[in-house]
Design a protein around this motif. Structure first.
Motif, PDB file in Angstrom:
ATOM      1  N   UNK A  12      62.365  -3.180 -39.308  1.00 59.54           N
ATOM      2  CA  UNK A  12      60.588  -3.704 -39.176  1.00 59.54           C
ATOM      3  C   UNK A  12      60.695  -4.991 -39.641  1.00 59.54           C
ATOM      4  N   UNK A  15      59.836  -5.835 -43.623  1.00 59.67           N
ATOM      5  CA  UNK A  15      60.720  -5.310 -44.613  1.00 59.67           C
ATOM      6  C   UNK A  15      61.189  -6.515 -45.427  1.00 59.67           C
ATOM      7  N   UNK A  30      65.649   2.010 -47.806  1.00 60.15           N
ATOM      8  CA  UNK A  30      64.357   1.644 -47.718  1.00 60.15           C
ATOM      9  C   UNK A  30      63.857   0.567 -46.546  1.00 60.15           C
ATOM     10  N   UNK A  31      64.519   0.567 -45.471  1.00 53.83           N
ATOM     11  CA  UNK A  31      64.166  -0.131 -44.466  1.00 53.83           C
ATOM     12  C   UNK A  31      63.509   0.834 -43.205  1.00 53.83           C
ATOM     13  N   UNK A  32      62.475   0.309 -42.535  1.00 53.68           N
ATOM     14  CA  UNK A  32      62.087   1.185 -41.743  1.00 53.68           C
ATOM     15  C   UNK A  32      62.457   0.456 -40.416  1.00 53.68           C
ATOM     16  N   UNK A  33      62.989   1.213 -39.350  1.00 54.73           N
ATOM     17  CA  UNK A  33      63.551   0.848 -38.060  1.00 54.73           C
ATOM     18  C   UNK A  33      62.469   1.095 -37.187  1.00 54.73           C
ATOM     19  N   UNK A  34      62.473   0.306 -35.978  1.00 53.98           N
ATOM     20  CA  UNK A  34      61.615   0.349 -34.809  1.00 53.98           C
ATOM     21  C   UNK A  34      62.180   0.032 -33.603  1.00 53.98           C
TER      22      UNK A  34
ATOM     23  N   UNK B 369      51.184   2.246 -34.564  1.00 55.57           N
ATOM     24  CA  UNK B 369      52.526   2.200 -34.584  1.00 55.57           C
ATOM     25  C   UNK B 369      53.120   1.788 -36.078  1.00 55.57           C
ATOM     26  N   UNK B 373      55.899   3.544 -38.316  1.00 54.36           N
ATOM     27  CA  UNK B 373      57.258   3.111 -38.662  1.00 54.36           C
ATOM     28  C   UNK B 373      57.032   2.970 -39.987  1.00 54.36           C
ATOM     29  N   UNK B 374      55.891   2.172 -40.607  1.00 57.54           N
ATOM     30  CA  UNK B 374      55.962   1.658 -42.126  1.00 57.54           C
ATOM     31  C   UNK B 374      55.013   2.873 -43.013  1.00 57.54           C
ATOM     32  N   UNK B 380      52.575  -3.108 -43.573  1.00 58.40           N
ATOM     33  CA  UNK B 380      53.242  -3.613 -44.641  1.00 58.40           C
ATOM     34  C   UNK B 380      54.841  -2.885 -44.936  1.00 58.40           C
ATOM     35  N   UNK B 381      55.557  -3.637 -45.641  1.00 61.55           N
ATOM     36  CA  UNK B 381      56.957  -2.921 -45.811  1.00 61.55           C
ATOM     37  C   UNK B 381      56.784  -1.635 -46.599  1.00 61.55           C
ATOM     38  N   UNK B 382      57.509  -0.666 -46.097  1.00 64.20           N
ATOM     39  CA  UNK B 382      57.766   0.744 -46.600  1.00 64.20           C
ATOM     40  C   UNK B 382      58.227   0.575 -47.859  1.00 64.20           C
ATOM     41  N   UNK B 383      59.074  -0.224 -48.201  1.00 61.22           N
ATOM     42  CA  UNK B 383      59.731  -0.302 -49.816  1.00 61.22           C
ATOM     43  C   UNK B 383      58.772  -0.792 -50.752  1.00 61.22           C
ATOM     44  N   UNK B 438      57.615   5.450 -53.055  1.00 64.22           N
ATOM     45  CA  UNK B 438      57.955   4.980 -51.721  1.00 64.22           C
ATOM     46  C   UNK B 438      57.947   6.030 -50.844  1.00 64.22           C
TER      47      UNK B 438
END
Lengths: 257, 636
Positions: A12, A15, A30-34, B369, B373-374, B380-383, B438
């Motif tokens: 994503x 990230x 800790x990275x989201x993928x799509x 979406x 995903x997040x 915003x970023x997951x982490x 997280x």
């Protein structure tokens, strides 16, 4: 008619990227993928065509990468692809564009695909090369940057986006590789019954060793964050003084005046 | 006479039952209905829902109801005595002192009923409130009821003129209204009186029969349907949604696209609705020019049902109306018929979202979406989810409270301040708090309200697993949507019922003694969020906390049960407001009208909407939106 759609799973773009310990790609923790956004247009176009062609058409979705890319394949299956193929390759990110295209070509060569859809480029590496190289390897016609697509009994009419906001209509014939650009369509949101059906669809796993990648021609030497440039400076106050200061800075930094 | 009466009552019963039987076969399974008969009787006899939020018209209805009930009971007693006890056993119970009270009660009830009718008539036909539609049947009902009451008094007056006037004045005094009428006939000869009595009695009788016949044919049917609807309404948490069985492999359909997909209660609602428009008057979407009226929605579903159980609901209701709802439940709070509008809307949204992938806009699809995903709708970023707590002492081990932070408090700059204020409060209280960091994901509420039950259940299952892994026994949220979802909805998906879930408002209200003023504070107004207020009945605690820190509260024109939504509920926080005017601007204006210097809320969606509404409404200089936690943190 057999149709193939090639998709990539990408991180994503929101990230907070960190570089991996080898220094050649990102750290995936800790990275989201799509699914790569351009590949979503490819899936939508392929599914729409398959639906239009009716019972005689079959759509396969292919992705190369580690275990996690199955999620992207499942999404494409939920959007309407008939079966999935996963070339399992944990080291995929070390392969160059020609190797990736070779792997796809090797997978596709004996399956009678007449049309191959894929994204214009990937959001993470953005080389825009895999589609064109794949077309060369398979000896297919190629249309890139497609924003409109029509297919009629082997005849392809595509609308391409050119530089400077121009458009071009091109005509070619199957077999062909089509790379898809933003504006081609609006990818559908998978419905629940289709998500459920996707869970039962065939998903073939092919070890990377079984498809020929060939030797790398390009190696990534180092991945890094661009160095921070100096912070901007705001000039405020009396107009005459600001102008003097501006001239001084330009002179010092550029020597242009 | 009895044959006629029996025929009329039979016609009424047949008509009422026929209509309901059609519904029974149309709706989904009725197996899980548990009738709440006691509650229904109490609500009906006490006219609770007619009176609350009904204003003068509500009282008019209640008075008329009670009077009519007395008259019906009285008539029944006369019938029992005349045709049963006296006829068969020669026993009369309507005599002596009891008869005098009986006469007086009936007389006054009749008079009060006529006055109430008159009031309601004047309201409907002279004042004509906006939005109140009158049909020919309404006029017929007014005429029938008025004639029934008026001829009743004429019959009584004729009888009294013949039997009491001049002869038994002592008894006649106990029927003051009848006496007035009797005096009109004073002087007529006995034969004429008897004849006139006989004729008017029959007229009165036939009008009453016409009334029975009119019941199943007009909205008078509500006399029977509304009490039944009260009994059908589920017990338990208000506004709780059904948790769909998504793994049911035999299911080919999810949500509602046609009347047959709705619950029996939802279809019965359409029969119970009396088009009083109270819901419409409360609806924030309707008030800001959107194509939604909860009343019209109910009627439209009824019309769809009438045109066939397989007809399209969304076509009948209008897609824009379905998406306009903020699920605030103001409509349900004021509905005297116990109609539940929101569940129908969610079921229709589920139908569109799950079966067609249809949503009100691309921005909603992007937000869904992003949740997928997040783990948050903001993309915003997951982490980065735990970044808001940088520098704060969070506990992993020995955690007393698990603070389920929620997306806005994690990522939105304005709401991060609220999260940090709450952590300050917990620190001062000496409460050891931790978060999921997280691992926390969106609770799924906005996605669910947009109809995407699948996404909701996916993120919920992940959250439940993460919560269980911490071993926490107590969860506190700062978001009412998270709170409602975790406390009332997650147990359906397996959240350990031993874990207590609270919103910080009640958690801190239980520690009231810790809060005190720190000097004078400007007057404030408090905005009841829908999900703390109407959904969970938390009205007094935030006001008590404000009182504890010495903040004088000026109430808005609409507050507590009729609080006007900020516009962010029902997943609308994810959607652009393309139709009508902005709800948040209307809300901010309403808050601004109190003259308060601060508008206090305790919901991240409300705070976001109020900040926006204050800016677009040009109220920035006058009024500041704040979260209750921000005020409390400095006053301990």
């Amino acid at each position: 008619m057999n149709i193939l759609v090639c998709i990539k799973q990408v991180p994503d773009m929101e990230t907070k990227f960190k570089i991996n310990s080898a220094g050649d790609w990102i750290d995936e923790a800790d990275t989201a993928f799509r699914m790569n956004e351009y590949d979503e247009f490819a899936v939508e176009e392929a599914v729409a065509l398959k639906e239009k062609l009716g019972a005689g058409a079959s759509l396969t979705v292919l992705s190369i990468g580690p275990e996690r890319v199955k999620e992207a394949i499942k999404k494409a299956l939920a959007m309407g692809a008939d079966k999935g193929a996963h070339i399992q390759d944990d080291e995929c990110f070390r392969k160059d564009t020609a190797q990736v295209a070779s792997m796809i070509a090797d997978y596709a060569k004996d399956k009678g695909f007449e049309l191959i859809f894929t994204g214009l480029q990937s959001q993470d590496r953005g080389s825009a090369q895999v589609g064109p190289i794949l077309a060369v390897k398979l000896g297919f016609n190629l249309v890139t940057t497609v924003v409109g697509f029509q297919y009629d009994a082997g005849a392809i009419t595509a609308r391409r986006e050119l530089e400077g906001g121009l458009r071009a209509i091109v005509k070619t014939a199957a077999p062909a590789v089509i790379t898809c650009q933003l504006g081609l369509n609006k990818p559908r949101y998978p419905t629940l019954p289709n998500i459920m059906k996707a869970k039962k669809k065939e998903l073939a796993v092919i070890p990377a060793a079984q498809v020929a990648a060939g030797a790398a021609m390009v190696n990534t030497a180092r991945a890094f964050h661009p160095e921070r440039k100096g912070a901007g400076e705001m000039l405020q106050g009396d107009i005459a003084q600001v102008a003097d200061r501006f001239v001084k800075i330009i002179r010092e930094k550029t020597g242009l005046i | 006479m009895y044959l006629l009466a029996l025929a009329a009552v039979g016609f009424m019963a047949y008509g009422l039952i026929q209509r309901v039987r059609a519904l029974l076969h149309a709706g989904k399974s009725t197996a899980d209905i548990k009738l709440q008969i006691g509650r229904a009787l109490w609500q009906t006899l006490a006219q609770l829902k007619a009176i609350s939020h009904g204003g003068a018209a509500g009282w008019g209805h209640a008075i008329f109801f009670w009077c009519f009930l007395i008259l019906t009971a009285g008539t029944t007693l006369v019938f029992i005595q005349a045709d049963f006890t006296d006829l068969l056993f020669g026993y009369k119970f309507l005599k002596g002192g009891f008869y005098k009270i009986f006469s007086l009660a009936l007389d006054l009830a009749g008079l009060a009923a006529i006055l109430a009718m008159g009031g309601l008539f004047i309201r409907r036909y002279i004042f004509r409130p906006v939005g109140l539609a009158s049909e020919p049947a309404d006029a017929l009902i007014h005429i029938l009821l008025f004639l029934a009451l008026a001829t009743g008094f004429v019959v009584e007056g004729l009888r009294m003129a013949a039997t009491e006037l001049d002869m038994n004045m002592a008894l006649a005094q106990w029927s003051p209204v009848g006496l007035v009428v009797a005096k009109v006939f004073h002087g007529m000869d006995m034969a004429s009186l008897t004849m006139a009595h006989k004729i008017t009695w029959w007229i009165h009788f036939l009008i009453c029969l016409a009334f029975f016949i009119a019941i199943p044919l007009t909205k008078l049917r509500h006399i029977f349907y509304i009490p039944v609807n009260y009994a059908l309404a589920p017990a338990g948490a208000s506004g709780k949604l059904s948790t769909m069985a998504l793994d049911d492999e035999t299911a080919e359909k999810f949500g509602a696209s046609q009347p047959a997909d709705l619950l029996f209660k939802d279809l019965f609602d359409t029969a119970a609705c009396v088009k009083c428009k109270r819901c419409q008057d409360q609806c924030p979407a309707h008030a800001t020019g959107k194509p939604l009226s909860p009343m019209k929605l109910t009627q439209d579903i009824g019309a769809a049902l009438a045109s066939g159980v397989g007809s399209s609901l969304v076509e009948a209701v209008g897609e824009d109306a379905v998406w306009a709802c903020v699920t605030c439940r103001a409509c349900e709070a004021v509905c005297p018929a116990g109609v539940e509008h929101v569940r129908k809307i969610i079921e229709m949204r589920r139908g569109m979202a799950l079966m067609e992938g249809r949503f009100p806009g691309d921005e909603v699809v992007r937000a869904l979406d992003a949740i997928e995903v997040n783990g948050n709708p903001l993309g915003a970023a997951l982490a980065a989810r735990g970044d808001w707590a940088e520098g704060l002492a969070l506990t992993g081990e020995g955690m007393e409270v698990l603070y389920f932070t929620g997306c806005y408090a994690c990522y939105d700059r304005r709401n991060i301040k609220v999260a940090r204020s709450f952590m300050t409060i917990l620190g001062k209280l000496g409460v050891k708090a931790g978060t999921l960091g997280k691992k926390e994901k969106c609770c799924g509420e906005p996605a669910r309200k947009m109809g995407n039950e699948y996404l909701y259940q996916t993120v919920a299952a992940e959250n439940i697993e993460s919560i269980h892994a911490t071993g926490a026994k107590k969860i506190v949220t700062t978001c009412p949507h998270c709170f409602h979802t975790l406390a009332n909805e997650y147990p359906d998906l397996g959240l350990d019922p031993q874990i207590s879930v609270e919103h910080y408002t009640t958690f801190l209200a239980a520690r009231m003694a810790s809060f005190k003023p720190n000097g004078p504070i400007a007057p404030v107004t408090y905005h009841d969020s829908c999900y703390m207020g109407r959904y969970n009945g938390v009205f007094s605690q935030p006001r008590e906390l404000l009182a504890a820190i010495g903040a004088p509260v000026t109430e808005m024109a609409k507050s507590r049960e009729t609080s006007f939504c900020c516009g962010g509920g029902g997943g609308r926080i994810l959607a652009e407001e393309k139709l009508g005017t902005r709800i948040n601007a209307a809300k901010a204006a309403m808050a601004g009208d109190t003259g308060a210097a601060m508008v206090v809320s305790n919901c991240p969606f409300c705070l976001t909407m109020l900040e926006d509404g204050v800016k677009t409404g040009g109220l920035e200089e006058k009024m500041k939106p704040v979260d209750l936690a921000e005020l409390l943190a400095d006053r301990m």
